[in-house]
Design a protein around this motif. Sequence first.
Motif, PDB file in Angstrom:
ATOM      1  N   GLY A 232      81.638  43.704  12.856  1.00 27.67           N
ATOM      2  CA  GLY A 232      80.701  43.726  11.740  1.00 27.67           C
ATOM      3  C   GLY A 232      81.262  44.457  10.532  1.00 27.67           C
ATOM      4  O   GLY A 232      82.429  44.853  10.494  1.00 27.67           O
ATOM      5  N   ARG A 233      80.408  44.618   9.546  1.00 25.90           N
ATOM      6  CA  ARG A 233      80.819  45.367   8.362  1.00 25.90           C
ATOM      7  C   ARG A 233      80.698  46.859   8.685  1.00 25.90           C
ATOM      8  O   ARG A 233      79.603  47.422   8.701  1.00 25.90           O
ATOM      9  CB  ARG A 233      79.948  44.993   7.167  1.00 25.90           C
ATOM     10  CG  ARG A 233      80.451  45.560   5.841  1.00 25.90           C
ATOM     11  CD  ARG A 233      79.556  45.137   4.693  1.00 25.90           C
ATOM     12  NE  ARG A 233      79.583  43.693   4.512  1.00 25.90           N
ATOM     13  CZ  ARG A 233      80.520  43.029   3.852  1.00 25.90           C
ATOM     14  NH1 ARG A 233      81.550  43.692   3.335  1.00 25.90           N
ATOM     15  NH2 ARG A 233      80.452  41.723   3.713  1.00 25.90           N
ATOM     16  N   ILE A 234      81.820  47.508   8.947  1.00 23.97           N
ATOM     17  CA  ILE A 234      81.863  48.905   9.368  1.00 23.97           C
ATOM     18  C   ILE A 234      82.261  49.740   8.147  1.00 23.97           C
ATOM     19  O   ILE A 234      83.453  49.892   7.841  1.00 23.97           O
ATOM     20  CB  ILE A 234      82.858  49.122  10.525  1.00 23.97           C
ATOM     21  CG1 ILE A 234      82.696  48.030  11.599  1.00 23.97           C
ATOM     22  CG2 ILE A 234      82.708  50.517  11.107  1.00 23.97           C
ATOM     23  CD1 ILE A 234      81.379  48.045  12.322  1.00 23.97           C
ATOM     24  N   SER A 292      84.892  55.150  17.833  1.00 21.89           N
ATOM     25  CA  SER A 292      85.040  54.313  19.017  1.00 21.89           C
ATOM     26  C   SER A 292      83.781  53.479  19.237  1.00 21.89           C
ATOM     27  O   SER A 292      82.708  53.780  18.690  1.00 21.89           O
ATOM     28  CB  SER A 292      85.315  55.172  20.255  1.00 21.89           C
ATOM     29  OG  SER A 292      84.213  56.033  20.510  1.00 21.89           O
ATOM     30  N   PHE A 293      83.937  52.443  20.036  1.00 19.09           N
ATOM     31  CA  PHE A 293      82.820  51.621  20.514  1.00 19.09           C
ATOM     32  C   PHE A 293      82.829  51.644  22.033  1.00 19.09           C
ATOM     33  O   PHE A 293      83.898  51.716  22.648  1.00 19.09           O
ATOM     34  CB  PHE A 293      82.968  50.160  20.058  1.00 19.09           C
ATOM     35  CG  PHE A 293      82.788  49.934  18.584  1.00 19.09           C
ATOM     36  CD1 PHE A 293      81.522  49.727  18.045  1.00 19.09           C
ATOM     37  CD2 PHE A 293      83.883  49.911  17.730  1.00 19.09           C
ATOM     38  CE1 PHE A 293      81.358  49.499  16.686  1.00 19.09           C
ATOM     39  CE2 PHE A 293      83.728  49.685  16.375  1.00 19.09           C
ATOM     40  CZ  PHE A 293      82.459  49.485  15.844  1.00 19.09           C
ATOM     41  N   VAL A 307      80.177  38.029  21.187  1.00 17.81           N
ATOM     42  CA  VAL A 307      80.240  39.476  21.365  1.00 17.81           C
ATOM     43  C   VAL A 307      80.409  40.107  19.991  1.00 17.81           C
ATOM     44  O   VAL A 307      81.299  39.716  19.226  1.00 17.81           O
ATOM     45  CB  VAL A 307      81.416  39.880  22.280  1.00 17.81           C
ATOM     46  CG1 VAL A 307      81.472  41.392  22.436  1.00 17.81           C
ATOM     47  CG2 VAL A 307      81.292  39.205  23.638  1.00 17.81           C
ATOM     48  N   SER A 308      79.577  41.082  19.679  1.00 12.19           N
ATOM     49  CA  SER A 308      79.637  41.724  18.365  1.00 12.19           C
ATOM     50  C   SER A 308      79.772  43.234  18.512  1.00 12.19           C
ATOM     51  O   SER A 308      79.200  43.840  19.428  1.00 12.19           O
ATOM     52  CB  SER A 308      78.373  41.419  17.552  1.00 12.19           C
ATOM     53  OG  SER A 308      78.240  40.037  17.311  1.00 12.19           O
ATOM     54  N   GLU A 313      76.548  50.637  16.340  1.00 16.12           N
ATOM     55  CA  GLU A 313      77.068  50.965  17.670  1.00 16.12           C
ATOM     56  C   GLU A 313      78.275  51.902  17.604  1.00 16.12           C
ATOM     57  O   GLU A 313      78.805  52.309  18.637  1.00 16.12           O
ATOM     58  CB  GLU A 313      77.474  49.679  18.395  1.00 16.12           C
ATOM     59  CG  GLU A 313      76.346  48.664  18.544  1.00 16.12           C
ATOM     60  CD  GLU A 313      76.846  47.319  19.031  1.00 16.12           C
ATOM     61  OE1 GLU A 313      76.371  46.856  20.081  1.00 16.12           O
ATOM     62  OE2 GLU A 313      77.730  46.736  18.351  1.00 16.12           O
ATOM     63  N   LEU A 314      78.704  52.228  16.409  1.00 20.29           N
ATOM     64  CA  LEU A 314      79.908  53.036  16.228  1.00 20.29           C
ATOM     65  C   LEU A 314      79.646  54.483  16.647  1.00 20.29           C
ATOM     66  O   LEU A 314      78.647  55.096  16.258  1.00 20.29           O
ATOM     67  CB  LEU A 314      80.333  52.990  14.756  1.00 20.29           C
ATOM     68  CG  LEU A 314      81.642  53.675  14.384  1.00 20.29           C
ATOM     69  CD1 LEU A 314      82.826  52.960  15.046  1.00 20.29           C
ATOM     70  CD2 LEU A 314      81.814  53.693  12.858  1.00 20.29           C
TER      71      LEU A 314
END
Length: 834
Positions: A232-234, A292-293, A307-308, A313-314
Amino acid sequence: MSTRILYDAVVGPGANEYYGTLVVSNIHYDGGGVVNIKEFLGVEFLSPATVAATDINASTSPWAQVNPEASNEQIDPTTYSVTAKLIVESGVSWAGATINIGINGDLTKGPDRYVTSFVFAADAMPDTSGTANIDCAASSDKALDSLQQAVTFTMGGRVVSVTVPLGETTPSKVPPGTYAVTAADLATADETTAATAQASPSSVTVVAGETVDVGVTYGAVARYSAIDVTIGRISPLEKEQFLVRVVEQGSGKKLAEFSSPNNHTTSLRRLPPSGTVDVSVVGTTLNNVQYSFDNKTEELSPSLIRVSFLEGELKTSPIDITGFATLPIVVTADVTLDATISVRLTSDTLVYTQDIKAESSTTDFAAPVGPGIYTVQAAGILDKGTVYVVNTAANLTVTQDGRTALRLTLQRGANLHVRGFPGFLSFGGCSDLTAGNEADFVAARASSIFKHAGTDGAGDSGTFLTDDQATRQTIALARSVEAQLADGSTVLPVMVSYTCNMSGGNPADHLQNVDGLARSFANLILSLNLANATIDDQHPVPAGCVINPGFIGACQQDGLSAGYRMKVREPLTTALDYWGVSAEIPGSVTEDLRGYVLAVNWLIRTVAPAVTFGWPVNLWGVGASTWVYQDDDVADAAQQTGDYAKTLGVFDGDNMPDFLVVDRYEADDFTVRAYGNGYCYGPREWGRFFDFCAALSARLRFPIMPWQIPSSWTPLTTDTVNDDFDSQHWGTGGSYIMGDAGINSDYRNINPKILALRFSSSLEMGGTAENIFTRAEPFDLTDPAYAHFPLRGIFAVLLGGGATTGIVASVGNPQPWVRDKLYTYMENPISLNE
């Protein structure tokens, strides 16, 4: 009366292994009727070499003006199919007509093949095709029922692709010849259901007007899983790349590994149909924060799984900075810009980035830096068309005692606004002046068109030319292309001209040929005069000129000094007198090699001051080009090359060129013509080549045009590749420059026939084509390399050459891959201003 047209044809006298003529006469209908046409005579024939429109001369009785058009298609390594239109201004009878066709190839071997190959049609193009009746079996799975089958007929560089419905027999037109026949796998869009297809027979000979049968049958249906992985856009990591792995639980087998940018989806196909996998993003640090994820576990099935990894979720955690040091960044600048310099430090475990003002200053990194060895990256700046170069050490050792400083210098580089070229990074291509060129350049929205001037393309040192159709037709082609571009762009014709041809080496012999120098000087004046005649309000720069390819490189390689003695003023005077140019040769034009270079610059600026021009330098001028495979310092090779050009006076005085050209070698990498001569580049070598361009531009503060760069691309596992694929003109330059998400960062996505190519003539390249990719790891071809070209001092790129894939379909690989890429690029071209 029969509509079949008969003729007599012979190979003209004096043919040899390099040149000959095909002479066609007695053109008549079967039964003796006279062939009368209203608009044009269509013709197809075979040739051992490409044929340009200027090679065809037709004379009729009574006389009528005949204007040829021609296009070429390579059908095997030594044979071209030529299609020509002989256009007349009014109706004419071809009784008593003669057609002379100049062939730059060997007609002495098997001449019957060529003289018997002509097919004519009146006011139409000949229909020489046959028919392939393709009997396609029905699918054995309902998931495949709605699909169509792709069948490919391949003969050398000629590829005919057709699609046919399942469970039917479909007639398809195919040009004559002997083809390898292949059928692509039948697969759903996500490739979760697929069946292998088998074409039978695997080889067919198609004859004009006749029919052959081809059957397609299917093997067992296979099931696969598929995964789309989305990053995603992180926002905290918007400039970072994410390393993703897909690993099978239990066995630990790695099913996929790739890098992905922010806000991007990567598609993985034909994975095992069952099992459990862990999808993970390798953790990274940035400025002393660990990101991390959590791994994601998925149960595979014959379906598409999505899968996203999203910003929500970061996970973040601070790094223990005990023992870390304050690191000053010391900038020494000869300018002050309203911009920032992006600095990046990377070690095995830590990454730091910071933006600092583009001015002389001392600024501490915002985060303490851990002790260790770091790779340093500091991007340059592009401001109002000028590149500002940032120099720093490639590596930095940070010590715990805090005595380390990162030192940068910022200095003005090249101005990328070059007369005659657009204000954006532009692409041009080499033309062979055949009929299809215009449509191809329009399809690519090209900004420039290149062609060798004169008759022999190398200065015509044996004769004083009285006309130059190559220059006339190239300018006319450029005007025709720009007339069809909806955005109103101009297209610059650029002539490749020689006043001394050193492409074959032996520079001293050429430099001492006074008569040859005089003729070539005169022939350059002719081309410049023709360009001058086309100046108008829309074209204040009527044309460009690449002058003397191979000259500087050959002189540098042979160790000729600027003071090498030769006659300069005598051949220059002869040329000026021949064309009645009344201009006094300046005293700086001395009787030596430096004086000769200054004479060329002076001549162009005197005869055609509106023409934009550049001198080429060569990758091999330092002695050989194999340094690109090794660990030699790129900047050192650039310094030697640039300094030598400066000693010759290339950049001296008021007549200096507008740009500098960098020449590699004109050949598609996966052809024996390239790798047999030590030129087969992977991502590492292409990166070093463009590093050479950047270092040369920075040292000379001059804009760079890479020239004759092959735009051939690397086929994927899904592409049809012949067992003997030399004539298909595959390569690497296009994939590197234009980007290829199909390859991404995994060489295993490349067709295995390409990877298995063995090299025997160059130890530097490695044992096989696979080696040129494995030694480049980690690499990522997802995004185009051209995004960084302006910061490397590059304002334009010429694609292709006389026998190398560029823009036109008539040379090299005919498929539209690069034209489509360029068309998309031109939707939003890269500005040279910022």
